[in-house]
Scaffold this motif. Structure first.
Motif, PDB file in Angstrom:
ATOM      1  N   LEU A  64       0.831  -1.204   0.000  1.00  0.00           N
ATOM      2  CA  LEU A  64       0.000   0.000   0.000  1.00  0.00           C
ATOM      3  C   LEU A  64       0.864   1.253   0.000  1.00  0.00           C
ATOM      4  O   LEU A  64       0.587   2.218  -0.736  1.00  0.00           O
ATOM      5  CB  LEU A  64      -0.929  -0.014   1.214  1.00  0.00           C
ATOM      6  N   GLU A  65       1.918   1.265   0.821  1.00  0.00           N
ATOM      7  CA  GLU A  65       2.828   2.406   0.834  1.00  0.00           C
ATOM      8  C   GLU A  65       3.489   2.588  -0.531  1.00  0.00           C
ATOM      9  O   GLU A  65       3.611   3.702  -1.045  1.00  0.00           O
ATOM     10  CB  GLU A  65       3.879   2.215   1.920  1.00  0.00           C
ATOM     11  N   SER A  66       3.919   1.466  -1.136  1.00  0.00           N
ATOM     12  CA  SER A  66       4.537   1.537  -2.458  1.00  0.00           C
ATOM     13  C   SER A  66       3.550   2.051  -3.498  1.00  0.00           C
ATOM     14  O   SER A  66       3.900   2.879  -4.360  1.00  0.00           O
ATOM     15  CB  SER A  66       5.061   0.160  -2.860  1.00  0.00           C
ATOM     16  N   ALA A  67       2.313   1.570  -3.414  1.00  0.00           N
ATOM     17  CA  ALA A  67       1.296   2.045  -4.350  1.00  0.00           C
ATOM     18  C   ALA A  67       1.021   3.528  -4.159  1.00  0.00           C
ATOM     19  O   ALA A  67       0.850   4.279  -5.135  1.00  0.00           O
ATOM     20  CB  ALA A  67       0.009   1.235  -4.174  1.00  0.00           C
ATOM     21  N   SER A  73       4.171   9.647  -7.419  1.00  0.00           N
ATOM     22  CA  SER A  73       5.122   9.809  -8.525  1.00  0.00           C
ATOM     23  C   SER A  73       4.384   9.971  -9.841  1.00  0.00           C
ATOM     24  O   SER A  73       4.764  10.795 -10.686  1.00  0.00           O
ATOM     25  CB  SER A  73       6.065   8.606  -8.592  1.00  0.00           C
ATOM     26  N   LYS A  74       3.322   9.199 -10.030  1.00  0.00           N
ATOM     27  CA  LYS A  74       2.538   9.309 -11.255  1.00  0.00           C
ATOM     28  C   LYS A  74       1.913  10.682 -11.375  1.00  0.00           C
ATOM     29  O   LYS A  74       1.933  11.303 -12.454  1.00  0.00           O
ATOM     30  CB  LYS A  74       1.459   8.228 -11.270  1.00  0.00           C
ATOM     31  N   SER A  75       1.363  11.185 -10.242  1.00  0.00           N
ATOM     32  CA  SER A  75       0.775  12.524 -10.261  1.00  0.00           C
ATOM     33  C   SER A  75       1.827  13.580 -10.567  1.00  0.00           C
ATOM     34  O   SER A  75       1.590  14.512 -11.349  1.00  0.00           O
ATOM     35  CB  SER A  75       0.112  12.808  -8.915  1.00  0.00           C
ATOM     36  N   GLN A  76       3.014  13.418  -9.955  1.00  0.00           N
ATOM     37  CA  GLN A  76       4.102  14.366 -10.223  1.00  0.00           C
ATOM     38  C   GLN A  76       4.531  14.312 -11.688  1.00  0.00           C
ATOM     39  O   GLN A  76       4.753  15.340 -12.330  1.00  0.00           O
ATOM     40  CB  GLN A  76       5.280  14.068  -9.307  1.00  0.00           C
ATOM     41  N   LEU A  77       4.643  13.081 -12.209  1.00  0.00           N
ATOM     42  CA  LEU A  77       5.020  12.933 -13.618  1.00  0.00           C
ATOM     43  C   LEU A  77       3.959  13.532 -14.544  1.00  0.00           C
ATOM     44  O   LEU A  77       4.282  14.155 -15.562  1.00  0.00           O
ATOM     45  CB  LEU A  77       5.233  11.454 -13.943  1.00  0.00           C
TER      46      LEU A  77
END
Length: 229
Positions: A64-67, A73-77
């Protein structure tokens, strides 16, 4: 005797019952031991299951933490991609504007070159084969036509045609003998002469706006309203 016989039978019966009771007690003890062993096995399995469950819970927390990190990261990208797309669009729009400006400049240059070609033909001068020596008749015609104050077109230091104003007409010390020159102050800094330039004592102009051009290479745009004194 009969009573004694019956009593002996009762004693035998009680003895058999006692033996059966002892056997039942022994079986019950075995059952108790078996149940005890079963309970211990159940406790061990429950402990193992609890450990395994805790491990799975920890793995789920880690996943869950990794997700969550991946989502961040996806939002930042995605934000960076939006920014880059916006910059790319701005750059593309700026490039399109520059291309339109260049196209407009090229069109203006073509029109100017066309005007120069027409003006050259009206003056009977071929700019691709300008002679190094000019006949007195042509020189006299140019001197009589070009005057101080004229708006003209001539080649600047970059070799391209530019607009300017005549500030001097006549001979120069280091020029070709019997050749008249026009001292021109260009509208843009495309010349080689300027104010207080020792190379040019004939006229004053803004720095890098002045140039001495043979009169036969000058195209008159407008003549002065009145002759200079």
């Amino acid at each position: 005797q009969l009573s004694a016989a019956h009593s002996q039978q009762d004693i035998n019966t009680l003895s058999d019952f006692a033996e059966n009771a002892q056997l039942s007690a022994a079986h019950s003890q075995q059952d108790i031991n078996t149940l005890s062993d079963f309970a211990e096995n159940v406790q061990l399995r429950a402990a193992e299951s609890e450990v395994k469950l805790n491990q799975e819970i920890q793995q789920l927390k880690t996943a869950l933490e990794s997700a969550t990190q991946n989502m961040q990261s996806k939002s930042q990208l995605e934000n960076e991609l939006k920014t880059e797309r916006h910059r790319h669009k701005e750059t593309k729009d700026a490039l399109a504007r520059k291309r339109r400006e260049v196209a407009a400049k090229e069109q203006q240059l073509r029109e100017l070159q066309s005007q120069l070609h027409v003006s050259d033909r009206s003056h009977h001068v071929d700019r691709r084969s300008i002679p190094t020596a000019v006949s007195p008749a042509i020189r006299e015609s140019q001197c009589n036509t070009i005057a101080v104050g004229c708006d003209v077109i001539a080649s600047g230091a970059d070799g391209n045609p530019h607009c300017g104003k005549v500030l001097y007409v006549g001979r120069i010390i280091d020029g070709t003998p019997e050749q008249d020159y026009a001292g021109i102050e260009f509208d843009a800094p495309v010349g080689i002469l300027g104010r207080d330039d020792q190379r040019c004592p004939y006229f004053q102009c803004k720095p890098l706006h002045g140039m001495l051009v043979p009169v036969h290479q000058v195209i008159i745009v407008t003549e002065p309203l009145e002759s200079p004194v």
